[in-house]
Motif scaffolding. Structure first.
Motif, PDB file in Angstrom:
ATOM      1  N   ILE A  44       5.781  47.207 -10.680  1.00 41.68           N
ATOM      2  CA  ILE A  44       6.055  45.823 -11.064  1.00 41.68           C
ATOM      3  C   ILE A  44       5.344  44.932 -10.056  1.00 41.68           C
ATOM      4  O   ILE A  44       5.508  45.127  -8.850  1.00 41.68           O
ATOM      5  N   TYR A  45       4.570  43.990 -10.543  1.00 41.89           N
ATOM      6  CA  TYR A  45       3.920  43.070  -9.612  1.00 41.89           C
ATOM      7  C   TYR A  45       3.784  41.688 -10.230  1.00 41.89           C
ATOM      8  O   TYR A  45       4.014  41.484 -11.404  1.00 41.89           O
ATOM      9  N   GLY A  46       3.436  40.727  -9.375  1.00 42.76           N
ATOM     10  CA  GLY A  46       3.254  39.357  -9.835  1.00 42.76           C
ATOM     11  C   GLY A  46       4.382  38.442  -9.424  1.00 42.76           C
ATOM     12  O   GLY A  46       5.046  38.659  -8.416  1.00 42.76           O
ATOM     13  N   LEU A  47       4.607  37.401 -10.192  1.00 46.00           N
ATOM     14  CA  LEU A  47       5.598  36.342 -10.027  1.00 46.00           C
ATOM     15  C   LEU A  47       5.247  35.369  -8.908  1.00 46.00           C
ATOM     16  O   LEU A  47       4.836  34.264  -9.169  1.00 46.00           O
ATOM     17  N   THR A  48       5.440  35.735  -7.646  1.00 45.70           N
ATOM     18  CA  THR A  48       5.147  34.790  -6.565  1.00 45.70           C
ATOM     19  C   THR A  48       3.691  34.853  -6.136  1.00 45.70           C
ATOM     20  O   THR A  48       3.164  33.910  -5.568  1.00 45.70           O
ATOM     21  N   ASP A  49       3.073  35.988  -6.351  1.00 47.53           N
ATOM     22  CA  ASP A  49       1.669  36.206  -6.008  1.00 47.53           C
ATOM     23  C   ASP A  49       1.135  37.163  -7.068  1.00 47.53           C
ATOM     24  O   ASP A  49       1.780  38.157  -7.397  1.00 47.53           O
ATOM     25  N   THR A  50      -0.035  36.905  -7.567  1.00 49.70           N
ATOM     26  CA  THR A  50      -0.583  37.713  -8.660  1.00 49.70           C
ATOM     27  C   THR A  50      -0.585  39.205  -8.345  1.00 49.70           C
ATOM     28  O   THR A  50      -0.354  40.025  -9.219  1.00 49.70           O
TER      29      THR A  50
END
Length: 117
Positions: A44-50
């Protein structure tokens, strides 16, 4: 690492820590060619930083239909207590060739049953 699956965009409600269940994947393509084996894990990645990776599942050995059944709550409020702009949250399935974070595949149980011979 070789990407072996698609990317899923996830919507997040404001001012909540999103919880994501990573259950399973089906019919993954063989990233190593016709004679290779796929060792999938999901992240899971992303949200606050790509490119910020929040969580990565255990690697399932040699399986095109892996089952993780893992739940992760992203501590979004800790990183953004006052809110702000979010980037898309992404879940990616990769071929994790060199992972030390591995779980057995479903055939391992069959091998244990045959040890009594």
């Amino acid at each position: 690492r070789v990407r072996i699956g698609g990317i899923l965009n996830v919507l997040v409600k404001r001012y909540e820590n999103p919880t994501i269940k990573l259950l399973c994947a089906h019919k993954l393509r063989n990233a190593d060619g016709p004679l290779g084996r796929t060792n999938p894990s999901a992240r899971i990645y992303g949200l606050t930083d790509t490119y910020k990776v929040w969580y990565e599942t255990e690697t399932v050995l040699c399986d095109f239909d892996p089952v993780w059944n893992e739940v992760y709550t992203i501590p979004l409020l800790k990183d953004m207590p006052f809110g702000g702009a979010l980037t898309p949250c992404r879940i990616e399935v990769i071929d994790n060739k060199n992972s030390t974070n591995r779980i057995k595949n479903k055939d391992d149980d069959k091998d244990d049953d045959n040890d009594d011979d």
